[in-house]
Enzyme design. Sequence first.
Site, PDB file in Angstrom:
ATOM      1  N   GLY A 110      -8.901  13.744  29.077  1.00 41.69           N
ATOM      2  CA  GLY A 110     -10.354  13.862  29.036  1.00 41.69           C
ATOM      3  C   GLY A 110     -10.871  15.269  28.772  1.00 41.69           C
ATOM      4  O   GLY A 110     -11.985  15.607  29.186  1.00 41.69           O
ATOM      5  N   SER A 111     -10.104  16.089  28.040  1.00 39.58           N
ATOM      6  CA  SER A 111     -10.638  17.424  27.759  1.00 39.58           C
ATOM      7  C   SER A 111     -11.861  17.335  26.841  1.00 39.58           C
ATOM      8  O   SER A 111     -12.784  18.147  26.935  1.00 39.58           O
ATOM      9  CB  SER A 111      -9.561  18.342  27.166  1.00 39.58           C
ATOM     10  OG  SER A 111      -9.205  17.943  25.871  1.00 39.58           O
ATOM     11  N   ASN A 112     -11.884  16.342  25.962  1.00 38.79           N
ATOM     12  CA  ASN A 112     -13.086  16.152  25.133  1.00 38.79           C
ATOM     13  C   ASN A 112     -14.272  15.659  25.968  1.00 38.79           C
ATOM     14  O   ASN A 112     -15.413  16.041  25.721  1.00 38.79           O
ATOM     15  CB  ASN A 112     -12.801  15.183  23.980  1.00 38.79           C
ATOM     16  CG  ASN A 112     -12.132  15.888  22.811  1.00 38.79           C
ATOM     17  OD1 ASN A 112     -12.749  16.691  22.130  1.00 38.79           O
ATOM     18  ND2 ASN A 112     -10.848  15.609  22.608  1.00 38.79           N
ATOM     19  N   ILE A 164      -8.208   0.009  20.169  1.00 40.57           N
ATOM     20  CA  ILE A 164      -9.101  -0.253  19.034  1.00 40.57           C
ATOM     21  C   ILE A 164     -10.210  -1.203  19.491  1.00 40.57           C
ATOM     22  O   ILE A 164      -9.921  -2.252  20.076  1.00 40.57           O
ATOM     23  CB  ILE A 164      -8.311  -0.920  17.875  1.00 40.57           C
ATOM     24  CG1 ILE A 164      -7.098  -0.068  17.473  1.00 40.57           C
ATOM     25  CG2 ILE A 164      -9.234  -1.181  16.684  1.00 40.57           C
ATOM     26  CD1 ILE A 164      -7.415   1.244  16.810  1.00 40.57           C
ATOM     27  N   LEU A 165     -11.453  -0.820  19.249  1.00 37.98           N
ATOM     28  CA  LEU A 165     -12.570  -1.709  19.605  1.00 37.98           C
ATOM     29  C   LEU A 165     -12.715  -2.796  18.542  1.00 37.98           C
ATOM     30  O   LEU A 165     -12.608  -2.519  17.351  1.00 37.98           O
ATOM     31  CB  LEU A 165     -13.875  -0.911  19.704  1.00 37.98           C
ATOM     32  CG  LEU A 165     -13.986   0.073  20.864  1.00 37.98           C
ATOM     33  CD1 LEU A 165     -15.317   0.816  20.804  1.00 37.98           C
ATOM     34  CD2 LEU A 165     -13.805  -0.609  22.220  1.00 37.98           C
ATOM     35  N   ASN A 169     -16.166   8.614  17.057  1.00 36.64           N
ATOM     36  CA  ASN A 169     -14.797   8.848  17.505  1.00 36.64           C
ATOM     37  C   ASN A 169     -14.358  10.238  17.069  1.00 36.64           C
ATOM     38  O   ASN A 169     -14.750  10.711  16.007  1.00 36.64           O
ATOM     39  CB  ASN A 169     -13.870   7.800  16.859  1.00 36.64           C
ATOM     40  CG  ASN A 169     -12.407   8.007  17.234  1.00 36.64           C
ATOM     41  OD1 ASN A 169     -12.073   8.189  18.413  1.00 36.64           O
ATOM     42  ND2 ASN A 169     -11.520   7.983  16.249  1.00 36.64           N
ATOM     43  N   HIS A 203     -10.998  12.317  16.012  1.00 34.95           N
ATOM     44  CA  HIS A 203      -9.597  12.117  15.610  1.00 34.95           C
ATOM     45  C   HIS A 203      -8.988  13.491  15.315  1.00 34.95           C
ATOM     46  O   HIS A 203      -9.630  14.326  14.663  1.00 34.95           O
ATOM     47  CB  HIS A 203      -9.524  11.216  14.372  1.00 34.95           C
ATOM     48  CG  HIS A 203      -8.112  10.941  13.967  1.00 34.95           C
ATOM     49  ND1 HIS A 203      -7.300  10.042  14.643  1.00 34.95           N
ATOM     50  CD2 HIS A 203      -7.340  11.486  12.994  1.00 34.95           C
ATOM     51  CE1 HIS A 203      -6.106  10.038  14.084  1.00 34.95           C
ATOM     52  NE2 HIS A 203      -6.097  10.906  13.087  1.00 34.95           N
ATOM     53  N   ASP A 227     -10.062   4.397  12.017  1.00 35.91           N
ATOM     54  CA  ASP A 227     -10.358   5.747  11.494  1.00 35.91           C
ATOM     55  C   ASP A 227     -10.979   5.700  10.097  1.00 35.91           C
ATOM     56  O   ASP A 227     -10.757   6.591   9.278  1.00 35.91           O
ATOM     57  CB  ASP A 227      -9.080   6.611  11.449  1.00 35.91           C
ATOM     58  CG  ASP A 227      -8.425   6.759  12.811  1.00 35.91           C
ATOM     59  OD1 ASP A 227      -9.147   6.757  13.825  1.00 35.91           O
ATOM     60  OD2 ASP A 227      -7.179   6.880  12.866  1.00 35.91           O
ATOM     61  N   GLU A 257     -11.912  20.490  18.406  1.00 40.11           N
ATOM     62  CA  GLU A 257     -12.458  19.196  18.834  1.00 40.11           C
ATOM     63  C   GLU A 257     -13.571  19.401  19.855  1.00 40.11           C
ATOM     64  O   GLU A 257     -14.600  18.721  19.829  1.00 40.11           O
ATOM     65  CB  GLU A 257     -11.359  18.328  19.457  1.00 40.11           C
ATOM     66  CG  GLU A 257     -10.298  17.872  18.481  1.00 40.11           C
ATOM     67  CD  GLU A 257      -9.303  16.917  19.118  1.00 40.11           C
ATOM     68  OE1 GLU A 257      -9.691  16.068  19.924  1.00 40.11           O
ATOM     69  OE2 GLU A 257      -8.109  17.027  18.794  1.00 40.11           O
TER      70      GLU A 257
HETATM   71  C1  GAR Z   1      -7.539  14.262  21.349  1.00 41.91           C
HETATM   72  O1  GAR Z   1      -6.761  15.135  20.583  1.00 41.91           O
HETATM   73  C2  GAR Z   1      -8.179  13.215  20.460  1.00 41.91           C
HETATM   74  O2  GAR Z   1      -8.551  13.694  19.203  1.00 41.91           O
HETATM   75  C3  GAR Z   1      -7.044  12.222  20.310  1.00 41.91           C
HETATM   76  O3  GAR Z   1      -6.502  12.135  21.610  1.00 41.91           O
HETATM   77  C4  GAR Z   1      -6.649  13.411  22.266  1.00 41.91           C
HETATM   78  C5  GAR Z   1      -7.285  13.178  23.610  1.00 41.91           C
HETATM   79  O4  GAR Z   1      -7.381  14.373  24.338  1.00 41.91           O
HETATM   80  N1  GAR Z   1      -7.524  10.968  19.824  1.00 41.91           N
HETATM   81  C6  GAR Z   1      -6.835  10.210  18.974  1.00 41.91           C
HETATM   82  O5  GAR Z   1      -5.715  10.476  18.598  1.00 41.91           O
HETATM   83  C7  GAR Z   1      -7.552   8.950  18.516  1.00 41.91           C
HETATM   84  N2  GAR Z   1      -6.957   8.431  17.328  1.00 41.91           N
HETATM   85  P1  GAR Z   1      -8.340  14.482  25.611  1.00 41.91           P
HETATM   86  O6  GAR Z   1      -8.053  13.255  26.492  1.00 41.91           O
HETATM   87  O7  GAR Z   1      -7.900  15.750  26.279  1.00 41.91           O
HETATM   88  O8  GAR Z   1      -9.761  14.529  25.142  1.00 41.91           O
END
Ligand code: GAR
Length: 202
Positions: A12-14, A88-89, A103, A105, A146, A175
Amino acid sequence: MYRVAVLISGSGSNLQALIDSPARNTSYSIDYVISDRPGVYGLKRAELNGIKNYVVDRKVYKAALSDEILKLIKDKVDIIVLAGFLSILRGEILVAFTNKIINIHPSLIPSFCGSGMYGIKVHESVIQCGAKVSGCTVHFVDAGTDSGPIILQKTVPVYFEDDALSLQKRVLEQEHIALPKALDLLCKDRLKIIDGRVKIID
Ligand code: GAR
């Protein structure tokens, strides 16, 4: 203010970047955090910030996962952000939230994306093929994987000395800038989809 549900599968850093962004006070509120896996650190981040959080376990709900998530948030949020959400939703949720799901990516779409391409696997593939640049993409979610219209991309260099982890770290920093920015643009009604491409309105 738009009401947002953030869907996660991991650390969950994003999500944290969305929580910390100044735009949270002006453009959006985070009303729900939903994880498709139990015990992930992103749920803790939600809890620490007083955000309602739920697990809708992909192993329990399987093909009904999207419908179960829709039941939780229908009429309660305006926008869904996939922030490291690895399921995938499908189905009704895509109709109820047409052009309201975004999303992040961790590559420059249309490279290194699609089915089976997620998380660290993306960076392993980038290194393996010898690409000299990588980055991240925020896009609208449609029925493909995607494949929806691209909102924002940010690039990073790939160095010969990189491994997947060092590249992931560099991409993640971008990101954390791109996702809150894209959400802010969406909340300010500044994104217009024209013939499958996104125009950012000044
Ligand atoms: C992130 O790098 C995100 O872009 C990727 O998962 C990671 C989650 O990091 N998502 C995908 O690959 C989706 N296809 P986070 O949990 O630290 O945010």
